[in-house]
Design a protein around this motif. Structure first.
Motif, PDB file in Angstrom:
ATOM      1  N   LEU A  66       0.677  -1.230  -0.118  1.00 29.22           N
ATOM      2  CA  LEU A  66      -0.022   0.102  -0.040  1.00 29.22           C
ATOM      3  C   LEU A  66       0.772   1.170  -0.073  1.00 29.22           C
ATOM      4  CD1 LEU A  66      -2.774  -1.132   2.439  1.00 29.22           C
ATOM      5  CD2 LEU A  66      -2.776  -1.198   0.185  1.00 29.22           C
ATOM      6  N   GLU A  67       2.063   0.940   0.593  1.00 25.54           N
ATOM      7  CA  GLU A  67       2.751   2.326   0.995  1.00 25.54           C
ATOM      8  C   GLU A  67       3.600   2.646  -0.581  1.00 25.54           C
ATOM      9  OE1 GLU A  67       5.611   1.827   3.907  1.00 25.54           O
ATOM     10  OE2 GLU A  67       3.988   2.395   5.539  1.00 25.54           O
ATOM     11  N   GLU A  68       3.752   1.416  -1.280  1.00 21.42           N
ATOM     12  CA  GLU A  68       4.500   1.732  -2.542  1.00 21.42           C
ATOM     13  C   GLU A  68       3.482   2.361  -3.393  1.00 21.42           C
ATOM     14  OE1 GLU A  68       5.958  -1.395  -6.180  1.00 21.42           O
ATOM     15  OE2 GLU A  68       5.793  -2.239  -4.198  1.00 21.42           O
ATOM     16  N   GLN A  69       2.213   1.885  -3.673  1.00 23.24           N
ATOM     17  CA  GLN A  69       1.036   2.547  -4.227  1.00 23.24           C
ATOM     18  C   GLN A  69       1.079   3.927  -4.073  1.00 23.24           C
ATOM     19  OE1 GLN A  69      -2.708   0.257  -3.892  1.00 23.24           O
ATOM     20  NE2 GLN A  69      -1.671  -1.679  -4.143  1.00 23.24           N
ATOM     21  N   GLN A  70       0.891   4.287  -2.776  1.00 26.25           N
ATOM     22  CA  GLN A  70       0.801   5.819  -2.466  1.00 26.25           C
ATOM     23  C   GLN A  70       2.094   6.390  -3.257  1.00 26.25           C
ATOM     24  OE1 GLN A  70       2.028   6.756   1.764  1.00 26.25           O
ATOM     25  NE2 GLN A  70       0.303   8.509   1.819  1.00 26.25           N
ATOM     26  N   GLN A  71       3.463   5.986  -3.080  1.00 22.58           N
ATOM     27  CA  GLN A  71       4.739   6.462  -3.447  1.00 22.58           C
ATOM     28  C   GLN A  71       4.519   6.816  -4.621  1.00 22.58           C
ATOM     29  OE1 GLN A  71       8.292   7.082  -2.017  1.00 22.58           O
ATOM     30  NE2 GLN A  71       6.948   7.897  -0.503  1.00 22.58           N
ATOM     31  N   LYS A  72       4.031   5.730  -5.620  1.00 21.19           N
ATOM     32  CA  LYS A  72       3.906   5.986  -6.962  1.00 21.19           C
ATOM     33  C   LYS A  72       2.691   6.942  -7.408  1.00 21.19           C
ATOM     34  CE  LYS A  72       4.993   1.240  -8.517  1.00 21.19           C
ATOM     35  NZ  LYS A  72       4.831  -0.019  -9.038  1.00 21.19           N
ATOM     36  N   ALA A  73       1.478   7.005  -6.746  1.00 23.87           N
ATOM     37  CA  ALA A  73       0.468   8.274  -6.811  1.00 23.87           C
ATOM     38  C   ALA A  73       1.246   9.461  -6.627  1.00 23.87           C
ATOM     39  CB  ALA A  73      -0.481   7.813  -5.869  1.00 23.87           C
ATOM     40  N   ILE A  74       2.281   9.721  -5.347  1.00 25.71           N
ATOM     41  CA  ILE A  74       2.453  10.972  -5.215  1.00 25.71           C
ATOM     42  C   ILE A  74       3.604  11.296  -6.529  1.00 25.71           C
ATOM     43  CG2 ILE A  74       4.093  12.302  -3.624  1.00 25.71           C
ATOM     44  CD1 ILE A  74       2.994  10.586  -1.489  1.00 25.71           C
ATOM     45  N   SER A  75       4.194  10.323  -6.820  1.00 27.37           N
ATOM     46  CA  SER A  75       5.239  10.695  -7.889  1.00 27.37           C
ATOM     47  C   SER A  75       4.704  10.934  -9.177  1.00 27.37           C
ATOM     48  CB  SER A  75       6.147   9.398  -8.165  1.00 27.37           C
ATOM     49  OG  SER A  75       7.205   9.494  -9.143  1.00 27.37           O
ATOM     50  N   ASN A  76       3.553  10.434  -9.457  1.00 25.99           N
ATOM     51  CA  ASN A  76       2.902  10.546 -10.745  1.00 25.99           C
ATOM     52  C   ASN A  76       2.288  11.823 -10.596  1.00 25.99           C
ATOM     53  OD1 ASN A  76       3.314   7.976 -11.852  1.00 25.99           O
ATOM     54  ND2 ASN A  76       1.590   7.198 -11.040  1.00 25.99           N
ATOM     55  N   PHE A  77       1.777  12.579  -9.478  1.00 28.03           N
ATOM     56  CA  PHE A  77       1.369  13.785  -9.470  1.00 28.03           C
ATOM     57  C   PHE A  77       2.260  14.735  -9.584  1.00 28.03           C
ATOM     58  CE2 PHE A  77       1.005  17.671  -6.410  1.00 28.03           C
ATOM     59  CZ  PHE A  77      -0.233  17.980  -6.908  1.00 28.03           C
ATOM     60  N   TYR A  78       3.433  14.631  -9.246  1.00 27.06           N
ATOM     61  CA  TYR A  78       4.462  15.411  -9.161  1.00 27.06           C
ATOM     62  C   TYR A  78       5.157  15.640 -10.643  1.00 27.06           C
ATOM     63  CZ  TYR A  78       5.076  17.156  -4.383  1.00 27.06           C
ATOM     64  OH  TYR A  78       4.776  18.123  -3.082  1.00 27.06           O
ATOM     65  N   ILE A  79       4.885  14.409 -11.328  1.00 26.16           N
ATOM     66  CA  ILE A  79       5.427  14.668 -12.907  1.00 26.16           C
ATOM     67  C   ILE A  79       4.546  15.498 -13.397  1.00 26.16           C
ATOM     68  CG2 ILE A  79       5.313  13.052 -14.887  1.00 26.16           C
ATOM     69  CD1 ILE A  79       6.071  10.910 -13.475  1.00 26.16           C
ATOM     70  N   LEU A 309       9.970  10.242   2.766  1.00 26.01           N
ATOM     71  CA  LEU A 309       8.714   9.957   3.072  1.00 26.01           C
ATOM     72  C   LEU A 309       8.517   8.499   3.165  1.00 26.01           C
ATOM     73  CD1 LEU A 309       6.004  12.196   1.121  1.00 26.01           C
ATOM     74  CD2 LEU A 309       6.924  12.506   3.566  1.00 26.01           C
ATOM     75  N   ARG A 310       9.388   7.886   2.682  1.00 20.36           N
ATOM     76  CA  ARG A 310       9.389   6.239   2.815  1.00 20.36           C
ATOM     77  C   ARG A 310      10.474   5.721   3.512  1.00 20.36           C
ATOM     78  NH1 ARG A 310       8.927   2.615  -1.570  1.00 20.36           N
ATOM     79  NH2 ARG A 310      10.415   1.616  -0.291  1.00 20.36           N
ATOM     80  N   GLU A 311      10.476   4.264   3.624  1.00 19.73           N
ATOM     81  CA  GLU A 311      11.516   3.847   4.417  1.00 19.73           C
ATOM     82  C   GLU A 311      12.896   3.903   3.616  1.00 19.73           C
ATOM     83  OE1 GLU A 311      11.578   2.429   7.132  1.00 19.73           O
ATOM     84  OE2 GLU A 311       9.285   1.877   7.450  1.00 19.73           O
ATOM     85  N   PRO A 312      13.888   4.023   4.042  1.00 17.10           N
ATOM     86  CA  PRO A 312      14.169   3.991   5.614  1.00 17.10           C
ATOM     87  C   PRO A 312      13.890   5.048   6.692  1.00 17.10           C
ATOM     88  CG  PRO A 312      16.374   4.247   4.396  1.00 17.10           C
ATOM     89  CD  PRO A 312      15.114   4.214   3.188  1.00 17.10           C
ATOM     90  N   LEU A 313      13.887   6.413   6.097  1.00 10.36           N
ATOM     91  CA  LEU A 313      13.676   7.441   6.698  1.00 10.36           C
ATOM     92  C   LEU A 313      12.340   7.582   7.321  1.00 10.36           C
ATOM     93  CD1 LEU A 313      15.807  10.214   4.748  1.00 10.36           C
ATOM     94  CD2 LEU A 313      16.385   8.786   6.550  1.00 10.36           C
ATOM     95  N   LYS A 314      11.282   7.740   6.535  1.00  8.50           N
ATOM     96  CA  LYS A 314       9.819   7.721   6.901  1.00  8.50           C
ATOM     97  C   LYS A 314       9.744   8.812   7.708  1.00  8.50           C
ATOM     98  CE  LYS A 314       6.231   4.569   7.726  1.00  8.50           C
ATOM     99  NZ  LYS A 314       5.640   4.660   6.528  1.00  8.50           N
ATOM    100  N   TRP A 315       9.879  10.036   7.315  1.00  4.51           N
ATOM    101  CA  TRP A 315       9.841  11.274   8.287  1.00  4.51           C
ATOM    102  C   TRP A 315       8.135  11.644   8.250  1.00  4.51           C
ATOM    103  CZ3 TRP A 315      13.928  15.200   5.831  1.00  4.51           C
ATOM    104  CH2 TRP A 315      14.981  14.679   6.109  1.00  4.51           C
ATOM    105  N   ASN A 316       8.058  12.415   9.625  1.00  2.84           N
ATOM    106  CA  ASN A 316       6.856  12.731   9.814  1.00  2.84           C
ATOM    107  C   ASN A 316       6.799  14.328   9.415  1.00  2.84           C
ATOM    108  OD1 ASN A 316       8.317  14.297  11.769  1.00  2.84           O
ATOM    109  ND2 ASN A 316       7.789  13.084  13.368  1.00  2.84           N
ATOM    110  N   GLN A 317       5.626  15.114   9.556  1.00  2.33           N
ATOM    111  CA  GLN A 317       5.604  16.411   9.104  1.00  2.33           C
ATOM    112  C   GLN A 317       6.528  17.438   9.569  1.00  2.33           C
ATOM    113  OE1 GLN A 317       3.065  14.730  10.532  1.00  2.33           O
ATOM    114  NE2 GLN A 317       1.151  14.990   9.609  1.00  2.33           N
ATOM    115  N   VAL A 318       6.950  17.432  10.789  1.00  4.01           N
ATOM    116  CA  VAL A 318       7.960  18.251  11.416  1.00  4.01           C
ATOM    117  C   VAL A 318       9.573  18.111  10.957  1.00  4.01           C
ATOM    118  CG1 VAL A 318       9.325  18.907  13.376  1.00  4.01           C
ATOM    119  CG2 VAL A 318       6.668  18.332  13.403  1.00  4.01           C
ATOM    120  N   GLN A 319       9.714  16.603  10.625  1.00  2.00           N
ATOM    121  CA  GLN A 319      10.897  16.456  10.032  1.00  2.00           C
ATOM    122  C   GLN A 319      11.089  16.805   8.560  1.00  2.00           C
ATOM    123  OE1 GLN A 319      10.651  12.068  11.077  1.00  2.00           O
ATOM    124  NE2 GLN A 319      12.342  12.280  12.407  1.00  2.00           N
ATOM    125  N   VAL A 320       9.888  16.563   7.736  1.00  2.00           N
ATOM    126  CA  VAL A 320       9.923  16.955   6.381  1.00  2.00           C
ATOM    127  C   VAL A 320      10.339  18.657   6.424  1.00  2.00           C
ATOM    128  CG1 VAL A 320       8.537  17.449   4.552  1.00  2.00           C
ATOM    129  CG2 VAL A 320       8.404  15.329   5.600  1.00  2.00           C
TER     130      VAL A 320
END
Length: 475
Positions: A66-79, A309-320
């Motif tokens: 599911l996280e992989e799907q989310q990453q691909k969706a975000i990436s496609n949006f930014y493209i 946003l993903r592993e291995p860092l997986k930051w929260n809002q403040v860290q971003v």
């Protein structure tokens, strides 16, 4: 008048002088931009996260998938988003620069700030009304059609030039860049905390977007009703304004320009005119080096938000927010680097120092596993702004003043189109490699950065030959 008598117009003249300062507009707009960039990433992540997990709530798909799907969706949006942001200003930026030269210097600034405000309002409406994220494409298009950062920064550079003497102009413009970097740093540091001020799907990010809209509105109203154009503008400044008509078109990191036209890069004799190194060859090599290095930098900048946003860092809002703030520190370190290195190195040496700095940091990013490693890699990139800046400066010493506009516009358009293509390609590469080796894009950027040193080293060799034997010819 007695010695204690003061001039009755002194106070009003002083206030008028203050009203010609462009710094308040730059600072407030950049705070709004940094808040918007962080808010956009976090809002898009939350939207695609909610859609992904709700659509798969009844299935037995693992969380990693599911996280992989989310990453691909975000990436496609930014493209798509970066295509809109990168291409739409090409339709209006040059026209606004031309209008500013012919009629009023504030036209490009005010129109682009109006576009910025409308795009910030678009993100606010997305948060308030929970509209689909696709509406943000329209908000970005509106901002681009109003000139975007291209028109805004050209107007800022023109006003900064009009408000300074030729001897102090380089310091003036670099200080404006420092204001840009410091404002972005402050906005990014606060963005994560502001995003968390309201909880719940409908309210999260509301405080951040309201602050972004407020800062953008302040910048627009200040430029309309407070900012004054310096009246003592020489006719020679019109040529500089034409040069700046397309400057800043390809990104915030290209805006640091030391404008070192009035002093040599290295103490030494001036060769007498004669046969020597072909000028067009050196210009072509500088173009090639700039484009290759731009590929590396833009690719890294585009992928980095997804990476954290993903592993291995997986930051929260403040860290971003903190991570984005770290990116703005290179405005300061690169500025200091130019001041120090220009006293003892040739321009080509400074360019290669910056490329090595960025390439080494990108290589470290490819193997980041912990947050502290990320900041070490960013620290290694401390001179990443120097190359493009110094390439422009080197070009300015090889061409006549009447050719500045033509050569610099061609360079900026080349970098802009390169950035658009790079954003798409890197996002596709990231999607294909994020499960196998998430640092693939950073490793590719490191290779390109070191590859860009090759044409610059050839220029350095030809420059050394010129200093020893003779002039550079027109061929």
């Amino acid at each position: 008048m007695g010695p204690g008598t003061t001039c009755p117009w002194k106070g009003s003249l002083s206030r008028l002088q203050v009203r010609t300062w462009i710094e308040p507009v730059v600072a407030s707009n950049q705070v709004a931009a940094s808040l918007y960039d962080a808010g956009l990433l976090l809002v898009v992540k939350a939207s695609f996260g909610a859609n992904t997990f709700s659509n798969n709530s009844s299935s037995s798909a693992p969380r990693g998938a599911l996280e992989e799907q989310q990453q691909k969706a975000i990436s496609n949006f930014y493209i798509v988003y970066h295509l809109v942001v990168g291409l739409t200003p090409l339709l209006s930026a040059y026209l606004l620069g031309w209008l500013s030269d012919r009629f009023h210097r504030k036209i490009s600034i005010c129109v682009s700030l109006l576009g910025f405000l409308l795009s910030r309002v678009g993100l606010l409406l997305k948060v308030l009304l929970d509209w689909p994220v696709e509406m943000l494409y329209g908000a970005a298009a509106v901002s681009g059609l109003c000139g975007g950062f291209s028109a805004f920064w050209s107007g800022v550079m023109a006003l900064g030039s009009l408000h300074s003497s030729e001897g102090r102009r380089s310091v003036r413009l670099i200080l404006i860049d420092l204001i840009l970097g410091l404002a972005g740093f402050c906005g990014s540091m606060a963005s994560g905390h502001l995003f968390q001020q309201m909880v719940g799907h409908s309210g999260q990010g509301l405080v951040l977007t309201v602050c972004s809209v407020s800062c953008a509105a302040f910048a627009l109203f200040y430029s309309l009703f407070v900012l004054k154009v310096p009246e003592s503008a020489a006719k020679s400044n019109q040529a500089l304004a034409e040069v700046d008509a397309m400057s800043g078109i390809s990104g915030t990191y290209r805006t640091l320009d030391p404008d070192r036209l009035d002093k040599p890069s290295m103490v030494g004799h001036q060769p007498s005119p004669g046969k020597g190194v072909p000028k067009k060859t050196i210009l072509a090599l500088l173009f090639v080096g700039a484009i290759i290095y731009d590929l590396a930098v833009v690719g890294t900048v585009e992928v980095m938000p997804l990476f954290v946003l993903r592993e291995p860092l997986k930051w929260n809002q403040v860290q971003v927010g903190y991570g984005m703030a770290a990116g703005y520190t290179i405005f300061i370190t690169s500025f200091l680097g130019v001041l120090v290195f220009s006293r003892c190195f040739l321009d080509t040496t400074m360019i290669m120092i910056g490329m090595v700095s960025f390439g080494s940091g990108a290589l470290l990013l490819a193997f980041v596993k912990e947050t502290y490693m990320f900041y070490i890699a960013r620290a290694v990139m401390l001179f990443a702004l120097i190359p493009i800046t110094t390439i422009r400066s080197t070009m300015s010493k090889l061409i006549k003043g009447s050719s500045y506009g033509k050569v610099f516009v061609i360079l900026q358009l080349s970098l802009a189109l390169t950035g658009v293509v790079t954003s798409t390609v890197y996002n596709e590469i990231y999607q294909l490699t994020m499960e196998k080796f998430v640092g693939t894009c950073f490793a590719l950027s490191s290779f390109l950065s070191f590859l860009a040193i090759v044409p610059i080293s050839i220029v350095a060799y030809k420059q050394a030959w010129w200093l020893k034997y003779g002039d550079i010819t027109e061929k």
